[in-house]
Design an enzyme around this catalytic site. Sequence first.
Site, PDB file in Angstrom:
ATOM      1  N   ASP A 415       0.857  -1.188   0.000  1.00  0.00           N
ATOM      2  CA  ASP A 415       0.000   0.000   0.000  1.00  0.00           C
ATOM      3  C   ASP A 415       0.898   1.245   0.000  1.00  0.00           C
ATOM      4  O   ASP A 415       2.115   1.138   0.162  1.00  0.00           O
ATOM      5  CB  ASP A 415      -0.867  -0.070   1.276  1.00  0.00           C
ATOM      6  CG  ASP A 415      -1.936   1.013   1.344  1.00  0.00           C
ATOM      7  OD1 ASP A 415      -2.288   1.591   0.297  1.00  0.00           O
ATOM      8  OD2 ASP A 415      -2.427   1.267   2.477  1.00  0.00           O
ATOM      9  N   GLU A 418       2.690   5.174  -3.808  1.00  0.00           N
ATOM     10  CA  GLU A 418       2.704   6.189  -4.892  1.00  0.00           C
ATOM     11  C   GLU A 418       4.041   6.925  -4.952  1.00  0.00           C
ATOM     12  O   GLU A 418       4.416   7.301  -6.057  1.00  0.00           O
ATOM     13  CB  GLU A 418       1.545   7.166  -4.680  1.00  0.00           C
ATOM     14  CG  GLU A 418       0.173   6.517  -4.864  1.00  0.00           C
ATOM     15  CD  GLU A 418      -0.207   5.544  -3.740  1.00  0.00           C
ATOM     16  OE1 GLU A 418       0.251   5.764  -2.604  1.00  0.00           O
ATOM     17  OE2 GLU A 418      -0.935   4.582  -4.009  1.00  0.00           O
ATOM     18  N   ASP A 498      -9.068   3.663  -2.500  1.00  0.00           N
ATOM     19  CA  ASP A 498     -10.081   4.056  -1.517  1.00  0.00           C
ATOM     20  C   ASP A 498     -11.364   4.555  -2.166  1.00  0.00           C
ATOM     21  O   ASP A 498     -11.554   5.751  -2.381  1.00  0.00           O
ATOM     22  CB  ASP A 498      -9.501   5.110  -0.574  1.00  0.00           C
ATOM     23  CG  ASP A 498      -8.349   4.545   0.244  1.00  0.00           C
ATOM     24  OD1 ASP A 498      -8.164   3.300   0.227  1.00  0.00           O
ATOM     25  OD2 ASP A 498      -7.627   5.334   0.875  1.00  0.00           O
TER      26      ASP A 498
HETATM   27  O1  MIG Z   1      -3.726   6.013   4.700  1.00  0.00           O
HETATM   28  O2  MIG Z   1      -3.547   0.685   5.646  1.00  0.00           O
HETATM   29  O3  MIG Z   1      -5.961   2.209   0.437  1.00  0.00           O
HETATM   30  O4  MIG Z   1      -6.946  -0.034   1.779  1.00  0.00           O
HETATM   31  O5  MIG Z   1      -6.854   0.009   4.583  1.00  0.00           O
HETATM   32  C1  MIG Z   1      -4.557   4.883   4.600  1.00  0.00           C
HETATM   33  C2  MIG Z   1      -4.683   1.446   5.877  1.00  0.00           C
HETATM   34  C3  MIG Z   1      -3.702   3.685   4.379  1.00  0.00           C
HETATM   35  C4  MIG Z   1      -4.975   2.989   2.440  1.00  0.00           C
HETATM   36  C5  MIG Z   1      -5.445   1.803   1.683  1.00  0.00           C
HETATM   37  C6  MIG Z   1      -6.478   1.075   2.493  1.00  0.00           C
HETATM   38  C7  MIG Z   1      -5.874   0.641   3.804  1.00  0.00           C
HETATM   39  C8  MIG Z   1      -5.336   1.862   4.557  1.00  0.00           C
HETATM   40  N1  MIG Z   1      -4.379   2.595   3.721  1.00  0.00           N
END
Ligand code: MIG
Length: 827
Positions: A415, A418, A498
């Site tokens: 995650d 980016e 999200d």
């Molecule tokens: O700033 O890990 O898109 O699926 O549950 C949020 C926590 C960070 C974003 C991801 C989401 C995940 C969440 N993450």
Amino acid sequence: MIRQALLLSALLASPALSAVRPTNLQSSVLPIRSRVVMRPDGMDVWSGRRLTRVTALAVGAIRVRIGLEGQLGEDASWAVLPEARQATAPVTPLTWGFAGAGLVVTVDPATGGLTVADTAGHVLLKDIDAPARRTATGGGAGFQLAKAMPANWRYFGLGDKTGPLDRRGGSFVTWNSDSPFQETTDPLYKSIPFVIPVGPDGTAAGLFLDNSWRGFFDFGKGQSDTLRFGADGGPIDYYVLAGPTVKDVVQRYARLTGPSPLPPLWALGFQQSRWSYMSADEVRGIAQHYRQDHIPLDALWLDIDYQDRNRPFTVNTKTFPDMAGLVSDLKQQGIRTVAITDLHIAFAPNQGYAPYDTGFVGDHFVKKADGVLYVGPVWPGPAVFPDFTRASTRDWWGGLYKDFVADGIAGFWNDMNEPAVFNTPSKTMPLSNLHRIEEPGFATRTATHAEIHNIFGMENSRATHDGLLKLRPDERPFVLTRASFAGGQRYAATWTGDNSSTWNQLRMTVPMLLNLGMSGFAWSGADVGGFLGTPSADLLTRWIEIGAFQPIFRDHSAKDTAYQEPWVHGPVHEAIRRRFIEERYRLMPYFYAVADETARTGLPMMRPVFMDYPDALDTDCPSDMVFTVGGKLLVAPPPQPESPGWYDVCLPKGGWFDYWTGKPATPRMRGTRQVVQEKPALDQLPVYVRAGTILPRQPLVQSTMETPIGALELAVYPGDGCAGTLYADDGHSLGYQRGAYLRQTVRCSVTPTGLELRFDKRDGSYKPWWHDIDVVIHGWNGPAPTATLDDKPVPATADATAATLTVRIPDRRDISLLRLVRTASDH
Ligand code: MIG
């Protein structure tokens, strides 16, 4: 000028290009501002200082590299496979151009602009004026290209951008961004600069801009007849892929950038996630609830709160005291564990935090322009960022998975890559940060974050994928990544990030996943139930129904939202949801056979209807919500899922069956279209099966780890070209690459006296779980026929109400024939 134009159009109209004699390229008939120099595999076009090099490639594409100042960029790519770039194709020179790679390329001598046509003379892409020009963006290093957009062409691709399936009229930025999204949010998490222009008759081409800098695509929004695209820097390097069909283009793109590999079978099962299940006890409770309620489940996901202070590669041992124990207990119940491992490493010197310590010693973190370590705030607080463009850094990162792999964790979730950075307006690191490139094809050099940003997440997932493969050399890695770039499908599946728990966002899942699939990412999903916010009971039910037919089927939701596991709204909703999840498991042999096709061809599981049925392009039926699974199952959710009234579903020409009743569909003609009308109650989702399909199905299991009890089913829907494929392997290893798989085609044909089912010879050495096959023939009216299998009688049972005939036969490894002959009195 006119003579030249006539000559060009005559050439383009000529289907027999090989009949065209090579001509003198440096023709002196006209005032020439460009000069063409032929090469064995293409040509160089010089117009003043500008060099345009066009190369024909064996995959069926041309590559266009432009040096506006005479200098071509590096012959390198993060996206395109080296072997695909290097395998060029011979060309036949033409006046001002060439034919090769299934395309015809001509140059406008006045501007140097290119026209790419197919060998039938359809113009696929045509430069407006010059082949490219400089723009002010990127401090003057930017560029822009402009192509004609014929009024009736449509444009697909760009991955999971918001908006309608057809990109026409839209404008998009390619810049990987942590963007919880609404209906028109752009840019999003991934950048996939790949577009499929499609003409009204289904003629298709591909356009891939191989450039990692911040870019844009304007599909006639600025100027209705012009496709503009470009980037803020980097080489002008793009590919035009030949068709002639959308399917051909998607397959060529897979040969160019690599197909989505075969995932482990469990990844096609139902998966439950939440940010976060806060303790091992809570996770165990969820697993137990699934098993008690008999809802199939293959994976549970651990989001960031299993960690110690949000530090990647740690475990909070107060709440998760025994990770290996938890993972193995879940596995006993047929449930795999997936854990999140964000890329940001806590900036924690001298605290015994190994990922920081070893990364620092190995010089693995990104630095600022002044050479000082870059530190930015994310979940762990101040954090540092691995320099994933270095092979040695990816190796080090991959090694960090050692303990989790030893604990038995099956898959990993990348995650925030980016990369997301908190408390900064840009939401990411400074563009002047420096990355080091160690990559074949590229010079070993530093590159600014502006150049690397869009590929950073892809290289993160590559490091994870490659690391897992090193640690478990015979297991298929499963990685889910949020950010990626073209070609990233080689390393990871993805999800749309999200989304929100709204009806609109449920609708949006379909065009987003369809365009991802056409852009190389076959294994993708949208958070089922929506991530932000809390779904109503009806919304979650509908979402599970539709999600059951989408590639990655994962329920996930955010912190501070209500729980959204299938049981939360009481037994009536739970029963509907269970039934759809169960259907996914019954259809698993079909899903898996399609996954095998995807791995070999690049064709996605979830497809727009027109991919297999080009006549669907020609309908005026609302189509953004309709899709097929592997081309044979047509799923037609209500366009207004919150309050479905009657709506029309257009069925492409030919026969169809209702999947749920198994009976032939009875469409009405509306003009030239066949239409069925639907008004599905909350517990129904219209699904149709193409006549001429053989769908493999299996008895219900609670997990793909469980061996089904009973026979494999072959559901036969007679019709033209009737066939189906069986595919099986052990579901998790790479043994299938060494022959440990089973692939077998089964064909059926209606005969004057009944029906015949032929088994082709089986490929591969894998021994399947089934010993018997129930052949279920749909649309069978009348009594049971005489049934023989390779001339020996077998029992057949007709069911008049269901209009089916069921024949049980032993498993067939070799060529064999099941013959059904109606007794004379029934003829
Ligand atoms: O700033 O890990 O898109 O699926 O549950 C949020 C926590 C960070 C974003 C991801 C989401 C995940 C969440 N993450």
